[in-house]
Scaffold this active site. Sequence first.
Site, mmCIF file in Angstrom:
data_model
loop_
_atom_site.group_PDB
_atom_site.id
_atom_site.type_symbol
_atom_site.label_atom_id
_atom_site.label_comp_id
_atom_site.label_asym_id
_atom_site.label_seq_id
_atom_site.Cartn_x
_atom_site.Cartn_y
_atom_site.Cartn_z
ATOM 1 N N ARG A 1 0.809 -1.331 -0.017
ATOM 2 C CA ARG A 1 -0.087 0.042 0.042
ATOM 3 C C ARG A 1 0.976 1.217 0.034
ATOM 4 N NH1 ARG A 1 -1.277 1.924 4.593
ATOM 5 N NH2 ARG A 1 -1.856 -0.112 5.539
ATOM 6 N N TYR B 1 -17.797 15.947 -15.111
ATOM 7 C CA TYR B 1 -18.010 14.677 -15.036
ATOM 8 C C TYR B 1 -19.159 14.196 -14.146
ATOM 9 C CZ TYR B 1 -17.488 9.699 -14.035
ATOM 10 O OH TYR B 1 -17.676 8.350 -13.860
ATOM 11 N N ASP C 1 -8.829 18.340 -14.581
ATOM 12 C CA ASP C 1 -9.251 17.087 -15.016
ATOM 13 C C ASP C 1 -8.736 17.025 -16.415
ATOM 14 O OD1 ASP C 1 -10.091 14.478 -15.773
ATOM 15 O OD2 ASP C 1 -11.925 14.707 -14.466
ATOM 16 N N LYS D 1 -9.600 5.680 -18.825
ATOM 17 C CA LYS D 1 -10.222 6.293 -20.314
ATOM 18 C C LYS D 1 -9.083 6.233 -21.223
ATOM 19 C CE LYS D 1 -13.731 6.883 -18.033
ATOM 20 N NZ LYS D 1 -14.043 8.117 -17.037
#
Length: 379
Positions: free
Chosen positions: A47, A99, A171, A196
């Site tokens: 992590r 979005y 973004d 994407k």
Amino acid sequence: MAGFETLAVHAGQPPDPATGAVVPAIHLASTFAQSAVGRHQGYEYSRSGNPTRHALEACVAALEGASHGSAFSSGLAAEDATLRLLDPGDHVIVGDNVYGGTHRLLAQIHQRAGLHFTPAALDDPAAVEAAWRPETRLVWIETPSNPMMRIADIAALASVAHRRGGLLVVDNTFATPYLQQPLALGADVVVHSTTKYLGGHSDVVGGFVATNDAQVGERIAFLQNAAGAVPGPFDCYLTLRGIKTLAVRMDRQCANASAVAAMLAAHPAVAAVHYPGLPGHPGHAVAAAQMRAFGGMVSFTVRGGEEAALAVAGATRVFTLAESLGAVESLIEHPHRMTHASVAGSELAVDPALVRLSVGVETLTDLLTDLQGALAAGS
Ligand SMILES: *Cc1c(COP(=O)(O)O)cnc(C)c1O
């Protein structure tokens, strides 16, 4: 410095010194041996740090021209970490065409934790000035925006934000660092849904935060570990693999999208086409100045209203009816009922007659014929 395509193939992933392997290993280990207490080779627990993830982080940071990059398990996890830079009582100015999940994250999660936000038209820097409050800390934009393909002037908004002492977050999912480099234009933070274009093959979900602000970069890395929304090593590998062909995919997707937009603009069943590459688009000049090309996303409204839009979205054969975007296959969707259903009825609601396309890399004539057939079926 090496060119973009060279960085996309090589940054963060030299041949493995132990074996010569030319692709990065997928390091599945959750923990790493220490030779003495606190003495290790840079990795303790996955992590906190994983070699495959680090390769991805180095690669995307290089592509964005960033000194700091942190990978997340999804685009929204990356956005959530970025919003956690703020404190209760702080205020965010957010693009009024973002979005749907970004709006939901602000309205239903961070607002409950004391953050305030105001949607503003971010293709108008004066609207940002007007929305500014003493407690405003951050301006959040998408350009091109989703799904209306509006264009924000990154340099102009950065100068407004900086004059007022705030940060500009971009973004960059729709444009990708190949088409647009927000940090070089003055933005402070870039966020991505790597799901994407960066991944590019509809087979992995991920997110990213990149910055040249050391304090912000260190805080994001802290949040990545402390809140723990990390991507798995296999996901990091798939994303790295996708990124290698980003530039060549993007070239074809931009060329196909601009031909699709031109065809739609001349079609009698189409009321309006939203594509920044069209000379009549209100953001065309800004997009031409700040982007290498105009991207692979196109949206349009049909004359027959919502019913016709639903018919068109349901009638294509090459374009697949699905949410998401940016991969090699062309997708079609109805934002009002699909990607933007969560903002229906809010100030971010979209026209029910709107159809959104993510134009892929298929043969152009197949794409044009498919859309022409669907438009005939929908009218
Ligand atoms: C998909 C998307 C997101 C959210 O990313 P996930 O990977 O789905 O969590 C954020 N911003 C934009 C512009 C997107 O298209």
